[in-house]
Structures are given as C-alpha cells and as structure tokens.
Design an enzyme around this catalytic site. Structure first.
Site, short mmCIF file in Angstrom:
data_model
loop_
_atom_site.label_atom_id
_atom_site.label_comp_id
_atom_site.label_asym_id
_atom_site.label_seq_id
_atom_site.Cartn_x
_atom_site.Cartn_y
_atom_site.Cartn_z
N TYR A 155 27.45 2.31 25.68
CA TYR A 155 28.70 2.58 24.96
C TYR A 155 29.58 1.33 24.92
O TYR A 155 30.12 0.96 23.86
CB TYR A 155 29.42 3.73 25.67
CG TYR A 155 30.71 4.18 25.04
CD1 TYR A 155 30.72 4.95 23.88
CD2 TYR A 155 31.93 3.86 25.62
CE1 TYR A 155 31.91 5.38 23.31
CE2 TYR A 155 33.13 4.29 25.07
CZ TYR A 155 33.12 5.04 23.90
OH TYR A 155 34.31 5.46 23.34
N LYS A 159 30.86 -0.78 21.65
CA LYS A 159 32.29 -0.93 21.34
C LYS A 159 32.71 -2.41 21.36
O LYS A 159 33.61 -2.80 20.60
CB LYS A 159 33.12 -0.10 22.33
CG LYS A 159 32.90 1.40 22.20
CD LYS A 159 33.36 1.89 20.84
CE LYS A 159 33.20 3.37 20.64
NZ LYS A 159 33.69 3.82 19.32
P1 NAP Z 1 34.99 13.51 19.85
O1 NAP Z 1 36.14 14.45 20.11
O2 NAP Z 1 33.74 13.67 20.63
O3 NAP Z 1 34.67 13.57 18.27
C1 NAP Z 1 33.64 12.77 17.77
C2 NAP Z 1 33.63 12.85 16.27
O4 NAP Z 1 32.58 12.00 15.79
C3 NAP Z 1 33.32 14.24 15.76
O5 NAP Z 1 34.06 14.47 14.58
C4 NAP Z 1 31.83 14.17 15.43
O6 NAP Z 1 31.43 15.05 14.41
C5 NAP Z 1 31.71 12.75 14.96
N1 NAP Z 1 30.35 12.23 15.03
C6 NAP Z 1 29.57 12.06 16.12
N2 NAP Z 1 28.39 11.54 15.78
C7 NAP Z 1 28.42 11.37 14.42
C8 NAP Z 1 27.50 10.88 13.47
N3 NAP Z 1 26.29 10.45 13.84
N4 NAP Z 1 27.87 10.85 12.17
C9 NAP Z 1 29.10 11.30 11.78
N5 NAP Z 1 30.01 11.77 12.65
C10 NAP Z 1 29.67 11.81 13.94
O7 NAP Z 1 35.42 12.00 20.06
P2 NAP Z 1 36.87 11.31 20.17
O8 NAP Z 1 37.25 11.29 21.60
O9 NAP Z 1 37.77 11.86 19.15
O10 NAP Z 1 36.45 9.82 19.80
C11 NAP Z 1 36.60 9.28 18.50
C12 NAP Z 1 36.31 7.80 18.56
O11 NAP Z 1 37.21 7.19 19.48
C13 NAP Z 1 34.91 7.47 19.07
O12 NAP Z 1 34.42 6.33 18.40
C14 NAP Z 1 35.15 7.15 20.53
O13 NAP Z 1 34.15 6.30 21.03
C15 NAP Z 1 36.50 6.47 20.46
N6 NAP Z 1 37.24 6.48 21.71
C16 NAP Z 1 37.59 7.65 22.32
C17 NAP Z 1 38.31 7.61 23.52
C18 NAP Z 1 38.76 8.84 24.26
O14 NAP Z 1 39.30 8.72 25.36
N7 NAP Z 1 38.58 10.04 23.70
C19 NAP Z 1 38.64 6.38 24.08
C20 NAP Z 1 38.26 5.22 23.43
C21 NAP Z 1 37.56 5.28 22.25
P3 NAP Z 1 30.90 16.56 14.73
O15 NAP Z 1 32.15 17.33 15.14
O16 NAP Z 1 30.36 17.05 13.46
O17 NAP Z 1 29.94 16.45 15.84
#
Ligand code: NAP
Length: 246
Positions: A155, A159
C-alpha cells in the site's frame, strides 16, 4: 457554484472519502460521475443525493485496473455528462500483511488498483483536458507514503508511487492549463479504517497530534480547493490532511 459547467469524475465514490468528494464537488456546481466497483446501491444513493442539489450525476461501474472497462466507463460518462474536466483518482484498497507473509497476488492487486488504476483513468481523460486547455487531476495518496507503516509495504509503495507519478505528469502538462496535485490523508473515519482492530485503531489515534481521526468531508474540502480556480497556480504539490500526523 464555482464549478458550474464542469464535469468531474471521482473514482471509488460509492463510499468514504470518494463519496464526500463527489458531494463536495457537486455542491460547487460540477456534474459528477460516481464510479464504483461493486457497491451499486451505495453509488446510486450518492447520485440521488447529488441530484437533490440540482446538478447532474451518473453512477458508472468499472474496475479502475481494467483498461477495457475504463475505456467503456469514460465513453459512458462523456455521452451522458460531457468530457471530464476534473478527475479525482480516489479508488483504493488495502491487502495488509508483513512482507514475509505478503502474497504476490496481494502486492499485484494493491499496485494494480491504487497505482495502475490512476495511470489508466488519467490516460483516458487527459487528451480532452489538453485539447480544452483546462483540467484538474487530484490523486489521493496517504500519509503512509511518507511515514511508512509496518504491514503495508504494498500500500505504501502504491501511494508513494502516486506522488512520483503526479509530480512527473504535472511537469508534462504544466503549459497546457492542466494541474496535477496530490492529497495525502492521515487517519480518516471510513470503512477502510473501520476494518482495523480496536487496538490498532487506538495505537494510530494516539499518534495523531490533534487527538482525533479526520472526517471524509475534511479531505473533500482540500480536494475541492485544488479543483477550483483558486488553486490555479498550484501544481505538483502534496496537500497533507492529517491532523499533524507523520
Ligand atoms: P473505502 O471506504 O474502503 O472506499 C473505497 C472506494 O474505492 C469504494 O468506493 C470502492 O468501491 C472503491 N474501489 C475499490 N476498488 C476499486 C476498483 N478496483 N475500481 C473502482 N473502485 C474501486 O476507502 P476510503 O477510506 O474512503 O479511501 C479512499 C481513498 O483514500 C483510497 O485511495 C485510500 O487509500 C485513501 N486513503 C484513505 C485513508 C483513510 O484513513 N481512510 C487514509 C489515507 C488515504 P466499492 O464500494 O464499489 O467497493
């Protein structure tokens, strides 16, 4: 309604940060394509919420890691909403394990979705942005690209890769009215972090100087700023949204 007349594509917008970004861009007036991989009902609900704001929206299913699916998805968006002006590469996933136990398939899947997915979707929309001499690309990285995190070599590599990708692309398109920036969230309350054990969660939270997790909306505000005219001279930058966490 500063983004009125613009079309935005937010990948992974059915839940979490992507959902909040889609709603924030819609509040600014942009028509929004809500991409998802599996959560059809959740994506349709985001579309419904956006439409209540009086702007156009469309749910579009495609796996960002599949080149054919991406091409079809972009075609569908362009037919329904018009060419994409604002791209937020947000879709992402984790497959955590310490390196000694990390399976090759889990390395490949995380790099495919988080890094290659950004390449594929960007490549599909950027010709139109260059032609129209206006575009915004915002890639969602993570604090772990900078800090590292045990159990997340795949991951963190994906990133960190996004940062190099964004800086390089920013240079390629700087003279053509297209900006490319990164938002690097810290610990944000979403399904992704809800999957952590209480112990891991508490350990992470204890490291956040602000003493709390961030909300998806707090990330969305940073993205909406970078998408706006106000950010017109910012490119190749990384905006950290992490409550002081490093
Ligand atoms: P999340 O709640 O797990 O949601 C992930 C989203 O990505 C969902 O809408 C999912 O769609 C979609 N997705 C996953 N695989 C996909 C694919 N192959 N093609 C198209 N869509 C796909 O994640 P989040 O926490 O909101 O994270 C969003 C972004 O922020 C990610 O890139 C994550 O790495 C980054 N991020 C998150 C955090 C944190 O603390 N949460 C921190 C740093 C960075 P489905 O619903 O259809 O599965």
């Amino acid at each position: 309604m500063e983004l009125k007349g613009k079309v935005a594509l937010v990948t992974g917008a059915s839940r979490g940060i992507g959902r909040a970004v889609a709603l924030e861009l819609a509040r600014a007036g942009a028509a929004v394509a809500v991409n998802y991989a599996a959560s059809e009902a959740a994506a349709q609900e985001v579309v419904r919420e956006i439409k209540t704001l009086g702007v156009e929206a469309l749910a579009v299913k495609f796996d960002v890691a599949e080149v054919e699916a991406v091409a079809q998805g972009i075609e569908e968006i362009e037919k329904a909403l018009g060419p994409v002006d604002i791209l937020v590469n947000n879709a992402g996933l984790t497959r955590d394990a310490l390196l000694m136990r990390l399976k090759e398939e889990d390395w490949d899947r995380v790099l495919s979705v988080n890094l290659k997915g950004t390449f594929l979707v960007t490549k599909a929309v950027i010709p139109g942005m260059l032609k129209r001499r206006w575009g915004r690309i915002i890639n969602i990285s993570s604090v772990v690209a900078f800090s590292g995190n045990p159990g997340q070599t795949n991951y963190a590599a994906s990133k960190a890769g996004l940062v190099g990708f964004s800086r390089s692309l920013a240079l390629e398109v700087a003279r053509r009215g297209v900006t490319v920036n990164v938002v690097a969230p810290g610990f944000i309350e979403t399904d992704m972090t809800a999957a952590l054990s209480e112990k891991a969660r508490d350990a992470l939270l204890s490291q956040v100087p602000m003493g709390r997790a961030g909300t998806p909306e707090e990330v969305a505000h940073a993205v909406a700023f970078l998408a706006s005219e106000k950010a017109s001279y910012i490119t190749g930058a990384v905006l950290h949204v992490n409550g002081g966490l490093w």
